[in-house]
Motif scaffolding. Structure first.
Motif, PDB file in Angstrom:
ATOM      1  N   PHE A  67     -13.828   6.013  49.101  1.00 30.15           N
ATOM      2  CA  PHE A  67     -13.181   6.766  50.172  1.00 30.15           C
ATOM      3  C   PHE A  67     -13.366   8.270  49.997  1.00 30.15           C
ATOM      4  O   PHE A  67     -13.612   9.002  50.959  1.00 30.15           O
ATOM      5  N   TRP A 142      -4.737  -0.095  50.941  1.00 33.06           N
ATOM      6  CA  TRP A 142      -4.824   1.138  51.721  1.00 33.06           C
ATOM      7  C   TRP A 142      -4.247   0.962  53.122  1.00 33.06           C
ATOM      8  O   TRP A 142      -4.417   1.821  53.978  1.00 33.06           O
ATOM      9  N   THR A 245      -0.360   3.438  57.123  1.00 32.96           N
ATOM     10  CA  THR A 245      -1.655   3.547  56.457  1.00 32.96           C
ATOM     11  C   THR A 245      -1.712   4.808  55.612  1.00 32.96           C
ATOM     12  O   THR A 245      -2.199   4.802  54.475  1.00 32.96           O
ATOM     13  N   ARG A 249      -2.339   4.989  51.583  1.00 32.59           N
ATOM     14  CA  ARG A 249      -3.405   5.790  50.979  1.00 32.59           C
ATOM     15  C   ARG A 249      -2.839   6.767  49.952  1.00 32.59           C
ATOM     16  O   ARG A 249      -3.386   6.920  48.851  1.00 32.59           O
ATOM     17  N   LYS A 250      -1.752   7.438  50.322  1.00 34.66           N
ATOM     18  CA  LYS A 250      -1.148   8.417  49.415  1.00 34.66           C
ATOM     19  C   LYS A 250      -0.665   7.754  48.134  1.00 34.66           C
ATOM     20  O   LYS A 250      -0.899   8.251  47.032  1.00 34.66           O
TER      21      LYS A 250
END
Length: 267
Positions: A67, A142, A245, A249-250
């Motif tokens: 990513f 994710w 989302t 991701r964080k």
């Protein structure tokens, strides 16, 4: 000069296609996608090649989409992701091309086989793995869904409840377990040796009947691929926009447990 991310070696009737980002566990970036598609395209035109082995350099087969590297060029990501209603996008094509290749494709798995890497392996015709390899449909980590053409072979290989469990949780499982589930064709301490034994059997048969058999099997398995891929893109587009989302991701980047808000997708 930057070293190629995908190496292609022709050894008589056999082609080796090797992911070559060992320092990144062969994580797939945009350049890798372009090179994989180019490799498959070149092999399609070589009528002397009878089989293809997909493998990874270093400690892993493929740890999934990189990513960090891929999203440095968000405009290119957008161009590669969005496609017209009658075509597949580049993220789907990079794996679908191996199913369309008129020769058998064998993925040889070791180390990590995550996310985009598992979708690549699934789109091969056969998967040989070490028992201690680690597999995962990791997109759930994710807040995403599998959207690189993996939906088609996953649905062919796995019962719906097993597929949903793996895709909803992103849980990791061993190569040995992949064999038990039917995701892996064969589990071996030396998967390359086992794969080459299969190649020896295949090249004893007519290359035409082998190609026709592959087309026959895939052509009669299910309905429209385009409809399936459109659904993949539709759902992934919704996931890109979902607030949860960003939370996933964080948390994934920070290696912390995510705390999600209310569900925003679905009625």
């Amino acid at each position: 000069m930057t070293e190629s991310r995908v190496l292609v070696q022709i050894d008589g009737p056999l082609a080796y296609v090797t992911l070559n980002r060992p320092d990144k566990l062969n994580g797939i970036d945009l350049e890798t996608i372009d090179e994989l598609i180019a490799a498959a395209t070149s092999l399609r035109g070589n009528r002397e090649v009878r089989a293809v082995v997909l493998r990874g350099n270093g400690r892993s087969f493929c740890a999934g989409l990189d990513f960090g590297a891929a999203f440095k060029d968000k405009k290119k990501v957008a161009r590669m992701f969005f496609a017209g209603p009658r075509t597949v996008n580049r993220f789907q094509l990079v794996n679908q091309v191996w199913r369309e290749l008129p020769v058998p494709v064998i993925a040889v798995v070791h180390g990590h086989c995550y996310g985009a890497g598992l979708q690549l392996a699934a789109c091969a015709d056969f998967r040989f793995t070490t028992p201690d390899a680690t597999w995962a449909i990791l997109e759930a980590k994710w807040g995403l869904v599998p959207d690189m053409a993996g939906t088609v072979p996953f649905s062919e290989l796995l019962p719906a409840d097993v597929l949903m469990r793996l895709a909803m949780t992103g849980e990791q499982f061993s190569g040995a377990r992949a064999g038990e589930l039917g995701l892996a064709t064969e589990v071996s301490e030396d998967p390359l040796k086992s794969a080459l034994a299969l190649v020896d059997q295949i090249i004893e048969r007519s290359p035409d009947s082998v190609a026709a058999t592959k087309q026959l099997v895939y052509g009669t398995r299910r309905g429209s691929l385009r409809k399936t891929y459109r659904l993949e893109r539709k759902l992934q587009s919704a996931m890109f926009k979902a607030s949860n989302t960003a939370i996933a991701r964080k948390a994934g980047a920070a290696k912390t447990k995510p705390v999600f808000g209310p569900r925003t997708f679905g009625r």
